[in-house]
Design a protein around this motif. Structure first.
Motif, mmCIF file in Angstrom:
data_model
loop_
_atom_site.group_PDB
_atom_site.id
_atom_site.type_symbol
_atom_site.label_atom_id
_atom_site.label_comp_id
_atom_site.label_asym_id
_atom_site.label_seq_id
_atom_site.Cartn_x
_atom_site.Cartn_y
_atom_site.Cartn_z
ATOM 1 N N LYS A 106 0.829 -1.210 0.000
ATOM 2 C CA LYS A 106 0.000 0.000 0.000
ATOM 3 C C LYS A 106 0.863 1.260 0.000
ATOM 4 O O LYS A 106 0.596 2.215 -0.725
ATOM 5 C CB LYS A 106 -0.915 -0.005 1.224
ATOM 6 N N ASP A 107 1.921 1.249 0.835
ATOM 7 C CA ASP A 107 2.782 2.424 0.926
ATOM 8 C C ASP A 107 3.529 2.683 -0.380
ATOM 9 O O ASP A 107 3.750 3.828 -0.770
ATOM 10 C CB ASP A 107 3.798 2.246 2.065
ATOM 11 N N THR A 108 3.911 1.586 -1.055
ATOM 12 C CA THR A 108 4.719 1.722 -2.275
ATOM 13 C C THR A 108 3.873 2.073 -3.485
ATOM 14 O O THR A 108 4.232 2.935 -4.283
ATOM 15 C CB THR A 108 5.488 0.409 -2.545
ATOM 16 N N TYR A 109 2.741 1.387 -3.631
ATOM 17 C CA TYR A 109 1.958 1.526 -4.864
ATOM 18 C C TYR A 109 0.601 2.175 -4.650
ATOM 19 O O TYR A 109 -0.102 2.474 -5.626
ATOM 20 C CB TYR A 109 1.743 0.149 -5.507
ATOM 21 N N GLY A 110 0.208 2.401 -3.396
ATOM 22 C CA GLY A 110 -1.140 2.884 -3.157
ATOM 23 C C GLY A 110 -1.250 4.371 -2.901
ATOM 24 O O GLY A 110 -2.311 4.867 -2.551
ATOM 25 N N THR A 111 -0.146 5.114 -3.066
ATOM 26 C CA THR A 111 -0.176 6.543 -2.745
ATOM 27 C C THR A 111 -0.362 7.419 -3.970
ATOM 28 O O THR A 111 -0.568 8.619 -3.846
ATOM 29 C CB THR A 111 1.124 6.960 -2.039
ATOM 30 N N ARG A 112 -0.255 6.842 -5.163
ATOM 31 C CA ARG A 112 -0.379 7.642 -6.378
ATOM 32 C C ARG A 112 -1.721 7.398 -7.048
ATOM 33 O O ARG A 112 -2.253 6.306 -7.013
ATOM 34 C CB ARG A 112 0.746 7.302 -7.363
ATOM 35 N N ARG A 113 -2.234 8.450 -7.656
ATOM 36 C CA ARG A 113 -3.483 8.341 -8.413
ATOM 37 C C ARG A 113 -3.301 8.970 -9.775
ATOM 38 O O ARG A 113 -2.650 10.009 -9.898
ATOM 39 C CB ARG A 113 -4.624 9.054 -7.662
ATOM 40 N N LYS A 114 -3.858 8.354 -10.766
ATOM 41 C CA LYS A 114 -3.825 8.903 -12.126
ATOM 42 C C LYS A 114 -5.228 9.354 -12.507
ATOM 43 O O LYS A 114 -6.170 8.566 -12.446
ATOM 44 C CB LYS A 114 -3.327 7.846 -13.120
ATOM 45 N N ILE A 115 -5.370 10.630 -12.836
ATOM 46 C CA ILE A 115 -6.672 11.189 -13.177
ATOM 47 C C ILE A 115 -6.661 11.665 -14.630
ATOM 48 O O ILE A 115 -5.787 12.448 -15.019
ATOM 49 C CB ILE A 115 -7.024 12.385 -12.250
ATOM 50 N N SER A 116 -7.570 11.153 -15.420
ATOM 51 C CA SER A 116 -7.705 11.577 -16.831
ATOM 52 C C SER A 116 -8.909 12.500 -16.938
ATOM 53 O O SER A 116 -9.974 12.187 -16.414
ATOM 54 C CB SER A 116 -7.869 10.362 -17.738
ATOM 55 N N MET A 117 -8.713 13.647 -17.631
ATOM 56 C CA MET A 117 -9.800 14.605 -17.753
ATOM 57 C C MET A 117 -9.993 14.974 -19.215
ATOM 58 O O MET A 117 -9.072 15.013 -19.985
ATOM 59 C CB MET A 117 -9.476 15.874 -16.947
#
Length: 254
Positions: free
Chosen positions: A243-254
């Motif tokens: 979670k700490d390694t891969y769960g902190t980033r989010r990709k948002i497409s608009m």
């Protein structure tokens, strides 16, 4: 202890050709297609661990479980369950393991559940004293008495899953394999199954290997997870680190 050392599993099938001409050609062709379901996977699981073994559909989870239980023999590599090679000594291995496949049952469909348990008691050579003791525990954690005398075919999905889990634990195995044990269950039954698995692990230090697509199962039960993709291991570690390694980033497409 479970030791998996560079195991792989290949499935070989004849090559198929389209159309009537292709069907005739296939009768005389020796061409084969090799599907690498599992490739060079290694890990070690200690006694008493609950490990989530996860991946997408077709990643090789069930194939690995079948090699660990002795249903399939690996094409290469070695698998040892408490020092026993499952594919070479299936009878001795079966005495030490319990298996629950969420979409299949080991119970006799037209017999009362009590009769299925009596048959399994004889198959696993469980003594009368051990049977009585284990049934007292299973009745408490799985609440079996409410449907114990009913034919298996009359049970709801949730009741059958509890019954299958009880049947897998009747001989008090050292290792328990759970393949989608909560599939199709409602939230209340899922919580009951998870609580039962926790209590069994705490009481007997049973090693549990869990494959599931339900993130709730993973979060509730597993401190360690192994992720595979296209037959290869891509992660082995704690859920918190993942979670700490891969769960902190989010990709948002608009």
């Amino acid at each position: 202890m479970i030791e998996v050392k560079h195991i792989g599993k290949d499935f070989v099938s004849p090559k198929k050709y389209p159309g009537l001409r292709g069907a005739v050609k296939g009768l005389f062709s020796n061409e084969k297609i090799v599907k690498k379901a599992v490739e060079d996977i290694s890990f070690t699981i200690d006694d008493g661990e609950i490990v989530g073994y996860i991946g997408s559909n077709g990643a090789g989870k069930s194939t690995t479980i079948k090699m660990m239980t002795g249903i399939l023999a690996p094409t290469k590599g070695e698998c040892l369950i408490n020092g026993i090679d499952p594919s070479k000594n299936r009878k001795a291995n079966a005495q030490n393991i319990g298996v629950v496949f969420g979409q299949r049952t080991q119970l006799w469909w037209d017999l009362p559940l009590s009769e299925s348990f009596t048959i399994l008691k004889e198959i696993y050579n469980v003594t009368d004293e051990d049977y009585k003791k284990q049934m007292e525990f299973l009745n408490k954690v799985l609440d079996l008495p409410e449907f114990f005398e009913r034919p298996v075919r009359t049970l709801s999905l949730g009741q059958r899953m509890r019954a299958d889990l009880g049947a897998a634990l009747l001989h008090n195995p050292k290792v328990l394999y759970l393949d989608e044990p909560t599939i199709g269950l409602d939230l209340v039954v899922k919580d009951n199954i998870r609580a039962a698995i926790k209590e069994i692990n705490e009481k007997y230090q049973t090693t549990v290997i869990l494959t599931t697509h339900d993130i709730g199962d993973i979060e509730e039960l597993c401190s360690r997870i192994i992720i595979i993709d296209n037959g290869r291991k891509i992660y082995d570690g704690s859920l918190d680190v993942l979670k700490d390694t891969y769960g902190t980033r989010r990709k948002i497409s608009m």
